[in-house]
Design an enzyme around this catalytic site. Structure first.
Site, PDB file in Angstrom:
ATOM      1  N   HIS A  68     -20.579  31.583  51.360  1.00 25.70           N
ATOM      2  CA  HIS A  68     -19.506  32.558  51.154  1.00 25.70           C
ATOM      3  C   HIS A  68     -18.700  32.248  49.895  1.00 25.70           C
ATOM      4  O   HIS A  68     -18.190  33.154  49.238  1.00 25.70           O
ATOM      5  CB  HIS A  68     -18.598  32.598  52.382  1.00 25.70           C
ATOM      6  CG  HIS A  68     -19.161  33.401  53.508  1.00 25.70           C
ATOM      7  ND1 HIS A  68     -18.387  34.057  54.430  1.00 25.70           N
ATOM      8  CD2 HIS A  68     -20.449  33.679  53.853  1.00 25.70           C
ATOM      9  CE1 HIS A  68     -19.159  34.700  55.302  1.00 25.70           C
ATOM     10  NE2 HIS A  68     -20.410  34.462  54.972  1.00 25.70           N
ATOM     11  N   ASP A  69     -18.584  30.988  49.584  1.00 21.62           N
ATOM     12  CA  ASP A  69     -17.901  30.610  48.345  1.00 21.62           C
ATOM     13  C   ASP A  69     -18.719  31.035  47.133  1.00 21.62           C
ATOM     14  O   ASP A  69     -18.195  31.661  46.201  1.00 21.62           O
ATOM     15  CB  ASP A  69     -17.673  29.095  48.319  1.00 21.62           C
ATOM     16  CG  ASP A  69     -16.971  28.630  47.049  1.00 21.62           C
ATOM     17  OD1 ASP A  69     -15.998  29.294  46.634  1.00 21.62           O
ATOM     18  OD2 ASP A  69     -17.397  27.617  46.472  1.00 21.62           O
ATOM     19  N   GLY A  74     -19.196  32.904  42.111  1.00 19.62           N
ATOM     20  CA  GLY A  74     -19.800  31.595  41.873  1.00 19.62           C
ATOM     21  C   GLY A  74     -19.216  30.494  42.735  1.00 19.62           C
ATOM     22  O   GLY A  74     -18.241  30.680  43.465  1.00 19.62           O
ATOM     23  N   ASP A  76     -17.047  27.983  43.139  1.00 24.21           N
ATOM     24  CA  ASP A  76     -15.849  27.429  42.506  1.00 24.21           C
ATOM     25  C   ASP A  76     -14.809  26.933  43.502  1.00 24.21           C
ATOM     26  O   ASP A  76     -13.685  26.576  43.117  1.00 24.21           O
ATOM     27  CB  ASP A  76     -15.207  28.469  41.584  1.00 24.21           C
ATOM     28  CG  ASP A  76     -14.743  29.718  42.326  1.00 24.21           C
ATOM     29  OD1 ASP A  76     -15.028  29.839  43.542  1.00 24.21           O
ATOM     30  OD2 ASP A  76     -14.104  30.581  41.701  1.00 24.21           O
ATOM     31  N   SER A  78     -13.145  28.610  45.571  1.00 26.54           N
ATOM     32  CA  SER A  78     -12.030  29.536  45.748  1.00 26.54           C
ATOM     33  C   SER A  78     -11.825  29.929  47.211  1.00 26.54           C
ATOM     34  O   SER A  78     -10.718  30.313  47.606  1.00 26.54           O
ATOM     35  CB  SER A  78     -12.236  30.795  44.897  1.00 26.54           C
ATOM     36  OG  SER A  78     -13.426  31.471  45.259  1.00 26.54           O
TER      37      SER A  78
END
Length: 232
Positions: A68-69, A74, A76, A78
């Site tokens: 999922h990230d 990309g 990262d 987040s």
């Protein structure tokens, strides 16, 4: 243990997916932390193994987090960002809200890594290492994780809401995969066999396979070919 695909196919799929997302955005290296945090892989694996001993499903959940990230702008890290005055967290997006799990284990890994190597290892790399350890501990393959990702400072709530869903029509799935550089072949390989079981464990294992496949998509054609030929 529930398995919906042969291990050799899962190995190829995982290796391909993880390679793809990595190579297109940065110059990564398996030796990136050799001089600054040489035991990071061992630290991550130990924490994942401890978590697995208490919750067998956590290895699938951790791999899903990485998927999922990576699918959103990309790999990262987040997905790990919380809400703030300037950030709407990806955790609250429909595909993640009350669904994505394992953040506490990631926190434990990061705490252990920070204790050993303060301010060195990115959260994005922690997710990548945790995914590889999770797949292997679940009985799947191991692979060399390329490292050196930088953590993102912003999240994409809208991007997270656009993650592939089992409820998406085929045309939508094709478009979502194409937008991140994945082919119809990747989509078919990563799709669920859709067995009769619909319990959480089966769903998590399906997500694990999907996540694995996403890693190679970001790599070059050459890296994908090499990965496919690497023994599990």
């Amino acid at each position: 243990m529930v398995q919906s695909r042969p291990s050799h196919l899962l190995a190829l799929t995982l290796t391909l997916i993880f390679s793809f997302f990595l190579g297109s955005r940065a110059q990564l290296s398996s030796t990136f932390y050799d001089s600054t945090c040489s035991n990071v892989s061992t630290i991550v694996r130990n924490i994942v193994q401890q978590a697995q001993s208490k919750d067998a499903r956590i290895v699938a959940s951790l791999t899903r987090l990485h998927f999922h990230d990576c699918f959103v702008n990309g790999c990262d890290g987040s997905l790990l960002l919380d809400d703030s005055s300037s950030i709407q967290s990806e955790k609250g997006a429909a595909p993640n809200n009350n669904s994505a799990r394992g953040f506490d284990v990631v926190d434990n890994i990061k705490t252990a890594v920070e204790s050993a190597c303060p301010g060195v290892v990115s959260c994005a790399d922690v997710l990548a290492l945790a995914a590889e350890a999770s797949v292997n501990l679940a009985g799947g393959p191991t692979w060399t994780v390329l490292l050196g990702r930088r953590d993102g400072t912003t999240a994409s709530f809208s991007g997270a809401n656009n993650l592939p869903s089992p409820r998406d029509p085929v045309s939508t799935l094709r478009s979502k995969f194409s937008n991140v550089g994945l082919s119809d072949t990747d989509l078919v390989t990563l799709s669920d066999d859709d067995d009769d079981g619909d319990d959480d464990e089966v769903q998590e294992l399906t997500h694990l396979e999907e996540q694995s496949a996403l890693f190679s998509v970001t790599g070059s054609t050459t890296s994908i070919t090499v990965a496919a030929q690497t023994p599990a």
